[in-house]
Scaffold this motif. Structure first.
Motif, PDB file in Angstrom:
ATOM      1  N   LYS A 173       0.823  -1.212   0.000  1.00 30.03           N
ATOM      2  CA  LYS A 173       0.000   0.000   0.000  1.00 30.03           C
ATOM      3  C   LYS A 173       0.857   1.262   0.000  1.00 30.03           C
ATOM      4  O   LYS A 173       0.633   2.183  -0.789  1.00 30.03           O
ATOM      5  CB  LYS A 173      -0.946  -0.014   1.207  1.00 30.03           C
ATOM      6  N   SER A 174       1.835   1.313   0.892  1.00 33.57           N
ATOM      7  CA  SER A 174       2.712   2.488   0.977  1.00 33.57           C
ATOM      8  C   SER A 174       3.533   2.641  -0.297  1.00 33.57           C
ATOM      9  O   SER A 174       3.721   3.760  -0.800  1.00 33.57           O
ATOM     10  CB  SER A 174       3.649   2.362   2.188  1.00 33.57           C
ATOM     11  N   THR A 175       4.019   1.544  -0.834  1.00 34.05           N
ATOM     12  CA  THR A 175       4.837   1.599  -2.046  1.00 34.05           C
ATOM     13  C   THR A 175       4.052   2.152  -3.223  1.00 34.05           C
ATOM     14  O   THR A 175       4.568   2.954  -4.013  1.00 34.05           O
ATOM     15  CB  THR A 175       5.368   0.195  -2.389  1.00 34.05           C
ATOM     16  N   ALA A 185       5.439   9.721  -7.387  1.00 34.48           N
ATOM     17  CA  ALA A 185       6.870   9.805  -7.696  1.00 34.48           C
ATOM     18  C   ALA A 185       7.636  10.530  -6.591  1.00 34.48           C
ATOM     19  O   ALA A 185       8.511  11.364  -6.848  1.00 34.48           O
ATOM     20  CB  ALA A 185       7.085  10.494  -9.041  1.00 34.48           C
ATOM     21  N   ALA A 186       7.281  10.231  -5.359  1.00 29.37           N
ATOM     22  CA  ALA A 186       7.931  10.849  -4.216  1.00 29.37           C
ATOM     23  C   ALA A 186       7.776   9.932  -3.008  1.00 29.37           C
ATOM     24  O   ALA A 186       6.845   9.121  -2.942  1.00 29.37           O
ATOM     25  CB  ALA A 186       7.328  12.221  -3.918  1.00 29.37           C
ATOM     26  N   HIS A 187       8.696  10.067  -2.063  1.00 29.93           N
ATOM     27  CA  HIS A 187       8.631   9.234  -0.863  1.00 29.93           C
ATOM     28  C   HIS A 187       7.744   9.936   0.159  1.00 29.93           C
ATOM     29  O   HIS A 187       8.197  10.769   0.942  1.00 29.93           O
ATOM     30  CB  HIS A 187      10.027   9.007  -0.290  1.00 29.93           C
ATOM     31  N   GLY A 200       3.736  -1.660  -7.967  1.00 26.84           N
ATOM     32  CA  GLY A 200       4.360  -0.453  -7.435  1.00 26.84           C
ATOM     33  C   GLY A 200       5.847  -0.665  -7.207  1.00 26.84           C
ATOM     34  O   GLY A 200       6.278  -1.775  -6.899  1.00 26.84           O
ATOM     35  N   SER A 201       6.614   0.394  -7.376  1.00 29.50           N
ATOM     36  CA  SER A 201       8.054   0.303  -7.134  1.00 29.50           C
ATOM     37  C   SER A 201       8.633   1.703  -6.946  1.00 29.50           C
ATOM     38  O   SER A 201       8.286   2.633  -7.683  1.00 29.50           O
ATOM     39  CB  SER A 201       8.757  -0.384  -8.302  1.00 29.50           C
ATOM     40  N   GLU A 202       9.498   1.835  -5.960  1.00 32.31           N
ATOM     41  CA  GLU A 202      10.216   3.100  -5.747  1.00 32.31           C
ATOM     42  C   GLU A 202      11.620   3.038  -6.345  1.00 32.31           C
ATOM     43  O   GLU A 202      12.367   4.009  -6.263  1.00 32.31           O
ATOM     44  CB  GLU A 202      10.292   3.410  -4.255  1.00 32.31           C
TER      45      GLU A 202
END
Length: 289
Positions: free
Chosen positions: A10-12, A19-21, A205-207
């Motif tokens: 969910k957070s990811t 496009a931000a943490h 999702g991926s950071e």
């Protein structure tokens, strides 16, 4: 607001969308690390600026439901939080000296995360989704959809749609039964139907940044190759992002105000009227006696 079982990313996904943490991921850094969980409902307010336009974004992270031994009525804290935001807005709205622009803390969208089992929805998922959809705009997504083959994903989506229809769960965008008055209305209805046909969105999702054909993109490296989050052949993340942030952002806010909040407001005012009626009757009876 993001709702789903623990470990579905969910957070990811939120960090990938913008496009931000914005939210710290609860995923363990190492296999030996103890699991971390969201234990309470947390609000995170962020100011996003794009092309000179400021957008105040409030992200609500919720504890993963279904983690307890007894999960009876595990949706109640989430529903209570949504109603509390409506109640707060109503109090400000009824204040004689209210502000010209009320600070809107209402939940306009709930991303409901579904585990990529490839089989069917769990009874608990159905119960939680039904309760949430009665109070807010619910959009289901299949989390970590890269764990399914394209055929499995297609069949899984079909099965989920059938179950949602069978149980009478009203998802966003809601079906508009009004007649088309002009071409714009007809096009808008067609777009909404295309979205309903796509739901649930199969997302990844991926950071992390990976290089694909000399271009840096968001994605993940796997044994089978590179998963490009923004590649429509890999997942439907792009469709979800466009839907949330471009085509239906204002419509979600309007639907919250005109449907969900209005239902809550009507019930509260009727209850207040009945309460005042009982008090007046009691007072008149005392005077007569």
């Amino acid at each position: 607001m993001v709702v789903g079982r623990t470990g579905l990313g969910k957070s990811t996904l939120i960090n990938t969308l913008f496009a931000a943490h914005l939210i710290d991921s609860k995923a363990s850094k190492k296999s030996s690390d103890p699991p971390r969980q969201t234990t309470e409902i947390i609000n995170s307010v962020t100011l996003i600026e794009e092309n000179g336009i400021n957008l105040k974004l409030t992200i609500t992270d919720t504890p993963g439901y279904g983690d307890q031994v007894n999960n009876e009525r595990c949706w109640e804290p989430i529903v209570k939080f949504v109603k509390e935001q409506y109640s707060s807005y109503l109090r400000k709205e009824l204040t004689p000296a209210r502000e010209r622009r009320i600070n809107d803390t209402r939940v306009h969208c709930i991303l409901f995360f579904i585990a990529p089992t490839g089989h069917s929805l769990a009874p608990l998922d159905i119960a939680v989704m039904r309760k949430l959809s009665e109070n807010s705009n619910v959009i289901p997504v299949i989390a970590k959809s890269d764990s399914l083959t394209p055929e499995e994903r297609l069949n899984f989506k079909k099965r989920i749609k059938e179950e949602i229809e069978f149980h009478g769960i009203r998802l966003y965008p809601l079906i508009d039964t009004e007649e088309d008055y002009n071409e714009a209305d007809r096009i808008e209805k067609q777009l909404a139907q295309q979205i309903r046909d796509t739901i649930p969105f199969a997302i990844v999702g991926s950071e992390m940044n990976v290089v694909v054909d000399g271009k840096t993109v968001r994605g993940r490296k796997t044994r089978a190759g590179i998963i490009n989050v923004e590649n429509e052949q890999h997942c439907e993340f792009v469709h979800l992002r466009n839907f949330l942030m471009r085509t239906h952002l204002h419509d979600m806010i309007e639907t919250t105000a005109s449907v969900h909040y209005e239902n809550f407001r009507t019930k509260q005012l009727l209850a207040l009227k009945e309460s005042n009626g009982i008090k007046n009757t009691s007072a008149n009876g005392n005077d007569t006696g």
